[in-house]
Design a protein around this motif. Structure first.
Motif, short mmCIF file in Angstrom:
data_model
loop_
_atom_site.label_atom_id
_atom_site.label_comp_id
_atom_site.label_asym_id
_atom_site.label_seq_id
_atom_site.Cartn_x
_atom_site.Cartn_y
_atom_site.Cartn_z
N ALA A 131 0.85 -1.20 0.00
CA ALA A 131 0.00 0.00 0.00
C ALA A 131 0.88 1.25 0.00
N SER A 132 0.34 2.35 -0.48
CA SER A 132 1.10 3.60 -0.51
C SER A 132 1.23 4.15 0.91
N PRO A 133 2.28 4.95 1.16
CA PRO A 133 2.41 5.58 2.48
C PRO A 133 1.19 6.41 2.86
N THR A 134 0.58 7.06 1.88
CA THR A 134 -0.62 7.85 2.15
C THR A 134 -1.74 6.98 2.67
N GLU A 135 -1.92 5.79 2.07
CA GLU A 135 -2.96 4.88 2.52
C GLU A 135 -2.68 4.39 3.94
N LEU A 136 -1.43 4.14 4.25
CA LEU A 136 -1.08 3.68 5.58
C LEU A 136 -1.40 4.75 6.63
N VAL A 137 -1.05 6.00 6.35
CA VAL A 137 -1.37 7.09 7.28
C VAL A 137 -2.88 7.23 7.44
N ARG A 138 -3.60 7.10 6.33
CA ARG A 138 -5.06 7.18 6.39
C ARG A 138 -5.62 6.07 7.28
N ALA A 139 -5.04 4.88 7.17
CA ALA A 139 -5.48 3.76 7.99
C ALA A 139 -5.21 4.02 9.46
N ILE A 140 -4.04 4.54 9.77
CA ILE A 140 -3.68 4.84 11.16
C ILE A 140 -4.65 5.86 11.75
N GLU A 141 -4.93 6.91 11.01
CA GLU A 141 -5.82 7.95 11.51
C GLU A 141 -7.24 7.42 11.70
N ALA A 142 -7.70 6.59 10.76
CA ALA A 142 -9.06 6.04 10.86
C ALA A 142 -9.19 5.10 12.06
N VAL A 143 -8.24 4.20 12.22
CA VAL A 143 -8.30 3.25 13.32
C VAL A 143 -8.16 3.97 14.66
N HIS A 144 -7.34 4.99 14.70
CA HIS A 144 -7.19 5.76 15.95
C HIS A 144 -8.49 6.46 16.32
N ARG A 145 -9.30 6.81 15.33
CA ARG A 145 -10.61 7.44 15.60
C ARG A 145 -11.65 6.42 16.04
N GLY A 146 -11.30 5.15 16.01
CA GLY A 146 -12.25 4.12 16.40
C GLY A 146 -12.93 3.44 15.24
N GLU A 147 -12.49 3.73 14.01
CA GLU A 147 -13.05 3.11 12.83
C GLU A 147 -12.24 1.88 12.46
N THR A 148 -12.73 1.13 11.48
CA THR A 148 -11.95 0.03 10.92
C THR A 148 -11.44 0.44 9.54
N PHE A 149 -10.35 -0.18 9.12
CA PHE A 149 -9.78 0.16 7.82
C PHE A 149 -9.17 -1.09 7.20
N PHE A 150 -9.56 -1.38 5.97
CA PHE A 150 -8.99 -2.50 5.21
C PHE A 150 -8.58 -1.98 3.85
N SER A 151 -7.39 -2.38 3.40
CA SER A 151 -6.98 -2.04 2.04
C SER A 151 -8.06 -2.47 1.06
N PRO A 152 -8.29 -1.71 0.00
CA PRO A 152 -9.38 -2.05 -0.94
C PRO A 152 -9.39 -3.50 -1.41
N PRO A 153 -8.24 -4.11 -1.78
CA PRO A 153 -8.31 -5.53 -2.19
C PRO A 153 -8.76 -6.44 -1.06
N ILE A 154 -8.39 -6.10 0.18
CA ILE A 154 -8.79 -6.89 1.34
C ILE A 154 -10.29 -6.74 1.57
#
Length: 240
Positions: A131-154
């Motif tokens: 995944a791109s670094p941007t996607e990884l940061v987006r995942a970190i921010e989303a999960v820290h907010r209490g959301e779930t995050f899965f890469s699009p293929p996942i």
């Protein structure tokens, strides 16, 4: 002739400066991967982000549990393939030593047998290592907010496959055969243990592969450990 008195000009009131809102503290990260080069790359990129702070690293599941207990991170980025206990099992144990920490699995694997275990492990995200670094940061921010995050293929695989596999629960005999396979028993040994013919054992193997989408002994073993059908050696489970 009297002069008209003009009202004194009112001076504009100086606007009071609004107090600056306190900056939010950075998200404190623990990086868990058995490859130092991978950890170095993650630390190099994420450490330069103003809202992220790498507070620790670990190269194994046992070390991750020790570090998490000591550092109390906000979020743990964790690989699946770790020496000793794997990433999914480590994520499960993290709920005891650092219950406030959220977990994102960071892995090269997109096979369904791994994905099906993510919700049970307590991880809130799953990001592929390409995944791109941007996607990884987006995942970190989303999960820290209490959301779930899965890469699009996942996410696509979860939507298309996991529910159908979960809709077919294993019978008692299927669970027994699965545990035997995961423990390294051959088809002949399984047949003797449960008084089954060679054809019946092959049928069970085929049925398990279809139901669980597992295709190697290693995958069967991983699934059996995560679901409590077999236990790892005690030495691998101890956490100092």
């Amino acid at each position: 002739m009297s002069k008209l008195k003009t009202a004194p000009r009112s001076r504009p009131r100086a606007r009071r400066a609004k107090p600056a809102s306190p900056a939010e503290p950075p998200i404190r990260l623990l990086l868990v991967d058995d490859h130092p080069v991978v950890r170095e790359g993650l630390r190099s990129y994420l450490g330069g982000h103003p809202q992220l702070q790498v507070i620790g690293e670990a190269g194994s599941g046992e070390d991750a549990l020790r570090q998490a207990r000591r550092l109390k991170p906000d979020l743990v980025l964790m690989d699946i393939n770790l020496p000793g206990i794997n990433g999914l099992e480590t994520a499960t144990r993290l709920r005891q030593v650092a219950p406030a920490a959220r977990v994102i699995i960071l892995s090269v694997h997109d096979e369904r047998e791994y994905l099906a275990q993510v919700p049970r492990s307590g991880a809130q995200g799953y990001v592929l290592k390409d995944a791109s670094p941007t996607e990884l940061v987006r995942a970190i921010e989303a999960v820290h907010r209490g959301e779930t995050f899965f890469s699009p293929p996942i996410a696509a695989k979860l939507l298309n496959g996991i529910t159908s596999a979960a809709a077919e629960p294993l019978s008692t005999r299927e669970r027994e055969v699965l545990a035997a396979i995961a423990s390294g028993a051959s088809s002949k040994e399984i047949g003797r243990r449960f008084a089954l013919s060679a054809n019946t054992v092959r049928t069970y193997r085929t049925r398990l592969r279809r139901k669980l989408d597992l295709h190697t002994v290693a995958a069967f073993t991983e699934y059996a450990v995560i679901n409590g059908l077999i236990r790892r050696p005690v030495a691998a489970q101890s956490v100092p």
